[in-house]
Design an enzyme around this catalytic site. Structure first.
Site: not given
Ligand code: IPM
Ligand code: MG
Length: 360
Positions: A146, A255
Site C-alpha cells: 500500500y 473481507d
Molecule cells: C479496507 C478498505 C481499504 C483498504 C480501501 C478503501 C483503500 O478496503 O479498509 O479494508 O484497502 O485498506
Molecule cells: Mg478492504
C-alpha cells in the site's frame, strides 16, 4: 468522562451509519453520565467535493485534536463517480490511506465473530458453522504494498507497472507485539500469515515474529501461508484466535472472514497507533448502490463505536452495554436486509440504530 470524538461521515452509506452509531453513543453517554462532544471531519469524496482533495492538513489536525475518530466509509462507484476521473492520488481511497499514515495507525484490528443468532446467514456448511468461531485479524496498516514505491511507465513501448512490497524489522516487530498482546487477553494463539515460500518480505516477517514470540512463552505461535489461510477460513474457521498478517493479505482475508460471519455489515475495526488514539470504522465499504435508501446495516459501525469506548476510553462497561444491546436486538429477531432470514423482522438503518440505542 469527557470525550472528544471526531466523526467522519464520508461517502455512500457513511452518513447514515455514522448517524446511527452516534445515537447509540449518545444513549451510552446519558445512561453512564459521560459527555461526548463531536467534531465533523471531511475525508474522501466528501472532502474532494469541498476542497478538491480527499484529505487536507485541516482534517489531520482536527483528528489529532480529538481523542478518537469514528468513520463511516469512503469512496464511490468507480464507474460513475466523477471522483474516479481524478488521478489515483486524488481519489477518495488516497485520503483514507493518507490519514492512516499521517496518524501512524499501524495496527488494524478486525474481529470476526459468529453470532448464534446469525448462524442462518452464515454461508458455510452447517457442520462447520455449528462449531462457531471467534477470531481477530491483526492487520499491519501503514506498510507493505500500500505504501511502497509505485510507478507506471513505458519500457521499449510496453506499458509496465510496478508496486513495491517492503517491510523493515521494526514495522514487523511492533505489529507482531500488538498481536501477541491481544492474544494474551484471548485464547493465547497467534497464527502469523505470510507467503514465505515466495516472498523475502514474508521470510523476514516470519523471523521477526519468531523473535517476538520468545517474549510471550504462553502464546502458541503458528505460521500459515496466505493461500492456505484463505482456504482454512472457510474449512475450519474455529481454529483461529489471532491472525497476524501484513497489509494486503489482511485486507483480503478480513473481507473473507467477515463474509463467513454472515455479512460484511457486522464487522467492526479499530486502527491504532502507539497512543490511546484510534480511528474506528466498519470493515466494509461505502456501498454506493444502496446509499440514502435506509437499507444499510449500521451494526458494524455501532460495534466500531463500542471498540472506541473500550480501546481509547477504557470504558469497558459501556462497550459491553453496546455489544449486549446489539445481541439483544438480534435475539429479538430484528434484521437489516443483508442479514435477514425467514421469520425475522426486516428493519431499515435508522430503525436498527434506534432499537439498539433503546436497549442500552
Ligand atoms: C479496507 C478498505 C481499504 C483498504 C480501501 C478503501 C483503500 O478496503 O479498509 O479494508 O484497502 O485498506
Ligand atoms: Mg478492504
Amino acid at each position: 468522562m469527557e470525550c472528544k470524538i471526531g466523526l467522519i461521515h464520508g461517502d455512500g452509506i457513511g452518513p447514515e451509519i455514522v448517524r446511527e452509531a452516534r445515537k447509540v453513543l449518545d444513549a451510552a453517554a446519558s445512561k453512564y453520565g459521560h459527555t461526548f462532544s463531536y467534531t465533523e471531519l471531511l475525508l474522501g469524496g466528501a472532502s474532494i467535493d469541498v476542497h478538491g482533495v480527499p484529505l487536507t492538513e485541516e482534517t489531520i489536525e482536527q483528528a489529532r485534536a480529538c481523542d478518537a475518530v469514528l468513520m463511516g466509509s469512503i469512496g464511490g462507484d468507480a464507474k460513475t463517480s466523477p471522483w474516479y476521473q481524478l488521478e489515483p492520488s486524488r481519489r477518495p481511497e488516497a485520503g483514507l490511506l493518507g490519514i492512516r499514515k499521517a496518524l501512524n495507525l499501524f495496527a488494524n484490528l478486525r474481529p470476526a465473530y459468529l453470532y448464534d443468532e446469525l448462524r442462518e446467514a452464515c454461508p458455510l456448511r452447517e457442520d462447520i458453522s455449528r462449531a462457531g468461531f471467534d477470531m481477530v485479524i491483526v492487520r499491519e496498516l501503514t506498510g507493505g504494498l500500500y505504501f511502497g514505491e509505485r510507478k507506471t511507465e513505458e519500457i521499449d513501448g510496453v506499458r509496465t507497472a510496478v508496486d513495491t512490497l517492503s517491510y523493515n524489522e521494526n514495522e514487523i516487530r511492533r505489529i507482531a507485539k500488538r498481536a501477541f498482546d491481544i492474544a494474551m487477553k484471548r485464547r493465547k494463539k497467534v497464527c502469523s500469515v505470510d507467503k514465505a515460500n515466495v516472498l523475502d518480505s514474508s521470510r523476514l516477517w516470519r523471523k521477526v515474529t519468531e523473535e517476538v514470540a520468545k517474549d510471550y512463552p504462553e502464546v502458541e505461535l503458528s505460521h500459515m501461508y496466505v493461500d492456505n489461510c484463505a482456504m482454512q477460513l472457510v474449512m475450519n474457521p474455529a481454529q483461529f484466535d489471532v491472525i497476524l498478517t501484513e497489509n494486503m493479505f489482511g485486507d483480503i482475508l478480513s473481507d473473507e472472514a467477515s463474509m463467513v460471519t454472515g455479512s460484511i455489515g457486522m464487522l467492526s475495526s479499530a486502527s491504532l497507533n502507539d497512543t490511546r488514539f484510534g480511528l474506528y470504522e466498519p470493515s466494509h465499504g461505502s456501498a454506493p448502490d444502496i446509499a440514502g435508501q435506509d437499507k444499510a446495516n449500521p451494526i458494524a459501525t455501532i460495534l466500531s463505536a463500542a471498540m472506541m469506548l473500550r480501546y481509547t476510553f477504557d470504558l469497558d462497561r459501556e462497550a459491553d452495554a453496546v455489544e449486549a444491546a446489539v445481541r439483544q436486538v438480534l435475539k429479538e429477531g430484528y434484521r437489516t436486509g443483508d442479514i435477514w432470514s425467514e421469520g425475522c423482522t426486516k428493519v431499515g438503518t435508522a430503525a436498527m440504530g434506534s432499537l439498539i440505542a433503546e436497549r442500552i
